[in-house]
Enzyme design. Structure first.
Site, short mmCIF file in Angstrom:
data_model
loop_
_atom_site.label_atom_id
_atom_site.label_comp_id
_atom_site.label_asym_id
_atom_site.label_seq_id
_atom_site.Cartn_x
_atom_site.Cartn_y
_atom_site.Cartn_z
N ALA A 262 5.25 -0.30 2.74
CA ALA A 262 4.35 -0.59 1.62
C ALA A 262 4.90 -1.72 0.78
O ALA A 262 6.11 -1.82 0.55
CB ALA A 262 4.13 0.65 0.76
N LYS A 263 3.99 -2.56 0.30
CA LYS A 263 4.38 -3.66 -0.59
C LYS A 263 5.07 -3.13 -1.85
O LYS A 263 6.07 -3.66 -2.30
CB LYS A 263 3.15 -4.47 -0.99
CG LYS A 263 2.38 -5.11 0.14
CD LYS A 263 1.10 -5.75 -0.38
CE LYS A 263 0.23 -6.28 0.73
NZ LYS A 263 -1.04 -6.83 0.23
N ARG A 264 4.49 -2.05 -2.40
CA ARG A 264 4.97 -1.57 -3.69
C ARG A 264 6.38 -1.01 -3.63
O ARG A 264 7.04 -0.86 -4.66
CB ARG A 264 4.01 -0.50 -4.25
CG ARG A 264 3.91 0.75 -3.42
CD ARG A 264 2.91 1.74 -4.01
NE ARG A 264 2.76 2.95 -3.23
CZ ARG A 264 1.98 3.07 -2.18
NH1 ARG A 264 1.24 2.04 -1.80
NH2 ARG A 264 1.91 4.21 -1.51
#
Length: 306
Positions: A262-264
């Site tokens: 995930a990017k986050r």
């Protein structure tokens, strides 16, 4: 396959039965990233799946930029996305399509659903829904219908789909996944989903469904984390008289703890690998062969999806 009768919801529209699928020997697929963060290996794998399924069958591979996520969308990331895909050796057909160029299309679909009496305004916040919810659905706490049937000021409100009325109008539906087979649509499990958002022109459910129809996508490839969303998308296709593709929900790349990249959470970006001089085509070949970096693997298959 014999011709199918037109949908009763779309006189003169696309041929549909419960599945609505028409044979398409040369598939059209798409990769549809959001420019709200750099691409990572999970995106690379998803793009490769879509690209290869199209190319191996003599079809077309399209690129769509989903750039309507309010302030999270960053225009400066679009050239990075294009550079990452080129670095991997992936070529798309035609010019990239941008969701931000289709706002009128989303609004028109919303008005059509309102005219059918299927949308209602809702001013509930996420905290309101969490406090009032008594059941859970695929997306989490199930909206209990607080604003349904009430006189709610539509100014600045979100618009929800009256799922009970919509499902009754559409009737029984099915959809087909290349890995899971024929699936009975059960959109009611989602409750009254938001289709027109307060902070964006359209929800993912509405925008993605319309985009795939407008782009003539015949094989929707995406991660199995979006498998359940297809129940809602199949319903929207029936309500709006849209063509029905097939789906291919592939496994996800996951970290050692089983969570998807995930990017986050700061998963290493493709841009960093590219700038460090890594060979993108070699990386793509490794992903195709399921040779992943240490600590990364493919998650479970569709057998664990209810």
């Amino acid at each position: 396959m014999a011709p199918l009768a037109p949908s009763r919801l779309a006189p003169g529209g696309n041929p549909q039965d419960k599945r609505g699928v028409t044979e398409t020997p040369r598939p059209v697929t798409r990769f549809a990233p959001s420019p709200n963060g750099p691409l990572h290996l999970g995106h690379a794998y998803a793009a490769i799946v879509a690209h290869d399924l199209a190319r191996d069958r003599g079809g077309r591979f399209l690129l769509r930029i989903e750039d309507i996520d309010g302030t999270r969308s960053r225009a400066e990331l679009v050239p990075e996305i294009l550079a990452d895909l080129e670095w991997l050796g992936l070529e798309w057909d035609g010019a990239p399509v941008f969701q931000s160029a289709r706002l009128d299309r989303y609004a028109a679909a919303g008005e059509r659903l309102k005219a059918l009496g299927l949308l209602y305004p809702c001013r509930c916040t996420r905290a309101d829904v969490l406090a009032a919810a008594r059941d859970s659905g695929p997306d989490g706490p199930l909206y209990p219908g607080t604003c349904r049937g009430r006189d709610v000021d539509p100014a600045g409100a979100a618009w929800r789909l009256d799922m009970g009325r919509a499902a009754a109008l559409a009737g029984p539906l099915e959809w087909e996944d290349e890995l899971a087979g024929v699936v009975t649509a059960r959109p009611e499990r989602f409750g009254d989903v938001v289709l027109l958002r307060k902070e964006a022109p359209a929800s993912y459910h509405l925008a993605a469904t319309l985009d795939d129809a407008d782009d003539a996508v015949t094989l929707v490839t995406r991660g199995r984390d979006l498998y359940q969303a297809t129940h809602v998308h199949r319903l929207l296709q029936a309500l709006l008289g849209l063509p029905v593709p097939r789906w291919h929900h592939h496994d996800l790349l996951v970290e050692g703890d089983g969570r998807k990249l995930a990017k986050r959470r700061g998963s290493p970006s493709l841009a960093d690998r590219r700038r460090a001089g890594e060979d993108g085509r070699a990386l793509a070949g490794a992903l195709r062969a399921h040779r992943f970096p240490a600590g990364i693997s493919l998650g479970a298959g569709l057998e664990d999806v209810p």
